[in-house]
Design a protein around this motif. Structure first.
Motif, PDB file in Angstrom:
ATOM      1  N   VAL A  41      31.987 -10.458   3.518  1.00 57.29           N
ATOM      2  CA  VAL A  41      31.137  -9.421   4.096  1.00 57.29           C
ATOM      3  C   VAL A  41      30.068 -10.086   4.972  1.00 57.29           C
ATOM      4  O   VAL A  41      29.367 -10.994   4.527  1.00 57.29           O
ATOM      5  N   THR A  49      26.154 -12.062   5.388  1.00 58.31           N
ATOM      6  CA  THR A  49      25.467 -11.115   6.283  1.00 58.31           C
ATOM      7  C   THR A  49      24.098 -11.673   6.682  1.00 58.31           C
ATOM      8  O   THR A  49      23.654 -12.703   6.178  1.00 58.31           O
ATOM      9  N   LYS A  66      23.021 -19.055   1.510  1.00 54.69           N
ATOM     10  CA  LYS A  66      21.568 -19.133   1.342  1.00 54.69           C
ATOM     11  C   LYS A  66      20.916 -18.352   2.444  1.00 54.69           C
ATOM     12  O   LYS A  66      21.558 -18.182   3.492  1.00 54.69           O
ATOM     13  N   THR A  96      25.635 -21.093  -1.875  1.00 60.08           N
ATOM     14  CA  THR A  96      26.255 -22.201  -1.135  1.00 60.08           C
ATOM     15  C   THR A  96      25.210 -23.115  -0.505  1.00 60.08           C
ATOM     16  O   THR A  96      24.974 -23.067   0.695  1.00 60.08           O
ATOM     17  N   ASN A 113      24.933 -26.027   0.851  1.00 59.47           N
ATOM     18  CA  ASN A 113      25.740 -27.117   1.398  1.00 59.47           C
ATOM     19  C   ASN A 113      24.964 -28.426   1.494  1.00 59.47           C
ATOM     20  O   ASN A 113      25.549 -29.501   1.415  1.00 59.47           O
ATOM     21  N   TYR A 144      29.017 -12.237  20.074  1.00 58.36           N
ATOM     22  CA  TYR A 144      27.719 -11.575  20.283  1.00 58.36           C
ATOM     23  C   TYR A 144      27.664 -10.735  21.562  1.00 58.36           C
ATOM     24  O   TYR A 144      27.273  -9.575  21.503  1.00 58.36           O
ATOM     25  N   TYR A 195      22.601  -5.696  19.232  1.00 60.35           N
ATOM     26  CA  TYR A 195      21.991  -6.964  18.803  1.00 60.35           C
ATOM     27  C   TYR A 195      22.092  -8.040  19.885  1.00 60.35           C
ATOM     28  O   TYR A 195      23.161  -8.307  20.411  1.00 60.35           O
TER      29      TYR A 195
HETATM   30  N1  LIG Z   1      24.343 -22.941   4.802  1.00 59.47           N
HETATM   31  C1  LIG Z   1      24.216 -23.054   6.103  1.00 59.47           C
HETATM   32  O1  LIG Z   1      24.146 -24.143   6.636  1.00 59.47           O
HETATM   33  C2  LIG Z   1      24.164 -21.818   6.953  1.00 59.47           C
HETATM   34  C3  LIG Z   1      24.286 -21.927   8.340  1.00 59.47           C
HETATM   35  C4  LIG Z   1      24.220 -20.751   9.100  1.00 59.47           C
HETATM   36  C5  LIG Z   1      24.022 -19.542   8.479  1.00 59.47           C
HETATM   37  N2  LIG Z   1      23.911 -19.471   7.136  1.00 59.47           N
HETATM   38  C6  LIG Z   1      23.696 -18.166   6.467  1.00 59.47           C
HETATM   39  O2  LIG Z   1      24.803 -17.323   6.733  1.00 59.47           O
HETATM   40  C7  LIG Z   1      24.371 -15.971   6.864  1.00 59.47           C
HETATM   41  C8  LIG Z   1      24.866 -15.406   8.197  1.00 59.47           C
HETATM   42  O3  LIG Z   1      24.257 -16.129   9.255  1.00 59.47           O
HETATM   43  P1  LIG Z   1      24.948 -16.179  10.696  1.00 59.47           P
HETATM   44  O4  LIG Z   1      24.314 -17.308  11.406  1.00 59.47           O
HETATM   45  O5  LIG Z   1      26.407 -16.122  10.560  1.00 59.47           O
HETATM   46  O6  LIG Z   1      24.405 -14.810  11.335  1.00 59.47           O
HETATM   47  P2  LIG Z   1      25.166 -13.844  12.363  1.00 59.47           P
HETATM   48  O7  LIG Z   1      24.131 -13.039  13.000  1.00 59.47           O
HETATM   49  O8  LIG Z   1      26.108 -14.630  13.207  1.00 59.47           O
HETATM   50  O9  LIG Z   1      26.071 -12.939  11.398  1.00 59.47           O
HETATM   51  C9  LIG Z   1      25.547 -11.985  10.533  1.00 59.47           C
HETATM   52  C10 LIG Z   1      26.579 -10.883  10.346  1.00 59.47           C
HETATM   53  O10 LIG Z   1      26.065  -9.920   9.404  1.00 59.47           O
HETATM   54  C11 LIG Z   1      26.442  -8.649   9.874  1.00 59.47           C
HETATM   55  N3  LIG Z   1      25.606  -7.611   9.279  1.00 59.47           N
HETATM   56  C12 LIG Z   1      24.358  -7.247   9.628  1.00 59.47           C
HETATM   57  N4  LIG Z   1      23.916  -6.241   8.849  1.00 59.47           N
HETATM   58  C13 LIG Z   1      24.912  -5.973   7.966  1.00 59.47           C
HETATM   59  C14 LIG Z   1      25.036  -5.059   6.900  1.00 59.47           C
HETATM   60  N5  LIG Z   1      24.071  -4.211   6.572  1.00 59.47           N
HETATM   61  N6  LIG Z   1      26.206  -5.039   6.220  1.00 59.47           N
HETATM   62  C15 LIG Z   1      27.202  -5.898   6.543  1.00 59.47           C
HETATM   63  N7  LIG Z   1      27.119  -6.802   7.539  1.00 59.47           N
HETATM   64  C16 LIG Z   1      25.981  -6.841   8.245  1.00 59.47           C
HETATM   65  C17 LIG Z   1      26.296  -8.741  11.373  1.00 59.47           C
HETATM   66  O11 LIG Z   1      26.965  -7.693  12.050  1.00 59.47           O
HETATM   67  C18 LIG Z   1      26.893 -10.106  11.634  1.00 59.47           C
HETATM   68  O12 LIG Z   1      28.274 -10.039  11.848  1.00 59.47           O
HETATM   69  C19 LIG Z   1      22.848 -15.986   6.754  1.00 59.47           C
HETATM   70  O13 LIG Z   1      22.488 -15.610   5.445  1.00 59.47           O
HETATM   71  C20 LIG Z   1      22.486 -17.423   7.001  1.00 59.47           C
HETATM   72  O14 LIG Z   1      21.336 -17.833   6.292  1.00 59.47           O
HETATM   73  C21 LIG Z   1      23.984 -20.593   6.362  1.00 59.47           C
END
Ligand SMILES: NC(=O)c1ccc[n+]([C@@H]2O[C@H](COP(=O)([O-])OP(=O)(O)OC[C@H]3O[C@@H](n4cnc5c(N)ncnc54)[C@H](O)[C@@H]3O)[C@@H](O)[C@H]2O)c1
Length: 421
Positions: free
Chosen positions: A9, A82, A105, A131, A133, A248, A257
């Protein structure tokens, strides 16, 4: 053994790492069965990518159909990737439906939602993996092993400085993260990694936190004051990268967005410069600093102990060239980095510790983590890298307390936020 059935999700950028691990790299133990997101275009992009990898597309559900998806697709595990502020909804929803959770996270963004998750884990005897990492980076594992083996004796204090450069740092001010309601600010969104590492390295939990934070560099007023604008040094061109464009630019018509906002435009409610003092239950003290506008990216860790001192310096990027920024963690940057780790026992010379080069994806951490997470069950984990909801909350408490301290100007007792005893 039956393969476990996974739904992802939140199908943005980070989801890709989990999707590939589940559907391709660990197809012997895992089966990807569904996506859910508020944006259909982004789910389609992931399905298109799967097709390119020779994997059948999976059903794509609107966020409102999440609960139905769990039953229709007989989901065993929900992977939550998400926007941060929605993690708790899906974590609690999955737990209440009796499913396991793997969440990115930060586990969540504020105290009330963290309490909701803790309650859901308790009433369902639920299983949540966060996670982290960064724990799987070979350098961080080495630090953990050295400290746990008593390389510096009992830990008296730690100094930890983390620098995000003007490429990666600015990216938090271009995306949804710039609104504190979405991300909890960098004390939560970013520092959850750092405070988790510290809890793990120090082997203790935070007790008292005192912090100052401010928006110094980004934001409308600061841009004007320091003479920066949305020029090519701070612009990201989504057209230049096919993946970013699809994810995007081509998905914008659905939710409006923008991933390429001006970091000097109004609407920033997070800090870019943060100083934190923490006292741990073990008695150890921490001074921590996070900066999001540095000329180089990396971190410095110093651990003072009863038998000596450990020092780590990691330079991930030594400078930022003035060209259009590459995206951290997505495409490679042209500038090189290095890492040094040393231990100096009292009354002895400094000893350099040889380091294994981890590779791509957060220093090789991403691959090691997904292999541990999605690979065969029963793998050894002698360093205790696998993190639970409890580790998730403990890593967040320092950031929640720091955010509170920014507001009150005073020290915050962590137990006054959430008492984990
Ligand atoms: N561990 C890491 O190194 C690492 C790196 C990047 C991101 N992340 C985490 O991953 C998560 C996503 O980050 P990202 O960079 O992919 O962001 P992103 O903006 O690319 O993706 C977020 C997604 O969530 C969706 N979304 C928004 N509201 C929603 C809702 N109410 N229900 C369902 N989906 C919804 C959006 O449409 C989008 O597809 C964040 O929590 C971020 O902290 C972790």
């Amino acid at each position: 053994m039956a393969r476990r059935r996974y739904a992802v999700v939140g199908t943005g950028s980070r989801a890709e790492r989990h999707v590939r691990a589940i559907a391709v790299e660990h197809a012997e133990t895992c089966e990807l069965v569904a996506f859910a997101d508020v944006n259909r275009t982004r789910m389609d992009v992931h399905n298109e990518r799967l097709a390119g990898l020779g994997v059948e597309p999976v059903p794509a559900y609107d966020a409102a159909g999440f609960r139905r998806m769990l039953d229709e697709q007989r989901v065993d595990v929900v992977v939550v990737t998400t926007v941060d502020r929605f993690h708790d909804t899906y974590i609690v929803g999955a737990l209440d439906a009796g499913r396991d959770v793997v969440t990115e996270k930060p586990m969540t963004t504020d105290v009330p939602s963290a309490v909701k998750i803790l309650d859901a884990v308790q009433r369902n005897d639920g299983n949540v993996t966060v996670t982290f990492n960064y724990r799987y980076n070979p350098i961080h594992e080495k630090v953990r092993a050295l400290l746990a083996d008593g390389a510096v004796g009992e830990i008296g204090s730690v100094h930890f400085e983390w620098l995000l450069d003007t490429r990666h740092g600015a990216d938090y001010f271009r995306r949804w993260h710039r609104d504190k309601a979405n991300s909890g600010g960098l004390m939560v969104h970013k520092a959850t990694h750092h405070f988790d590492l510290l809890n793990w390295w120090v082997g203790s939990v935070p007790e008292t936190v005192y912090a100052h934070g401010r928006l110094f560099f980004y934001g409308e007023e600061n841009g004007k004051r320091h003479g920066y604008s949305h020029d090519e040094r701070f612009t990201i061109d989504l057209e230049r990268d096919a993946w970013l464009k699809k994810l995007y630019l081509d998905a914008r018509h659905e939710d409006g967005y923008r991933r390429d906002q001006n970091p000097f435009a109004p609407g920033v409610s997070i800090e870019d410069d943060m100083s934190v003092l923490v006292r741990y239950a073990s008695g150890a003290n921490l001074t921590y600093h996070l900066t999001a506008y540095s000329p180089w990216e990396g971190y410095r860790l110093m651990v003072n102990g009863s038998r000596g001192r450990l020092e780590l310096e990691v330079v991930e990027n030594s400078w930022v060239s003035g060209q259009h920024p590459a995206v951290h963690g997505v495409s490679a940057n042209p500038e090189q980095g290095w890492a040094t780790l040393s231990v100096q026992r009292l009354f002895e010379r400094r000893e350099e510790i040889p380091l294994e080069h981890g590779g791509d994806g957060h220093g090789g951490a991403d691959q090691r983590m997904v292999d541990a997470l999605y690979g065969p069950a029963g793998q050894q984990d002698p360093l205790g890298r696998r993190a639970t909801h409890r580790d998730g909350v403990l890593s967040l408490l320092t950031g929640f307390a720091a955010n509170r301290s920014f507001e009150t100007g005073g020290p915050v007792r962590v137990a006054d936020l959430i008492d984990l005893r």
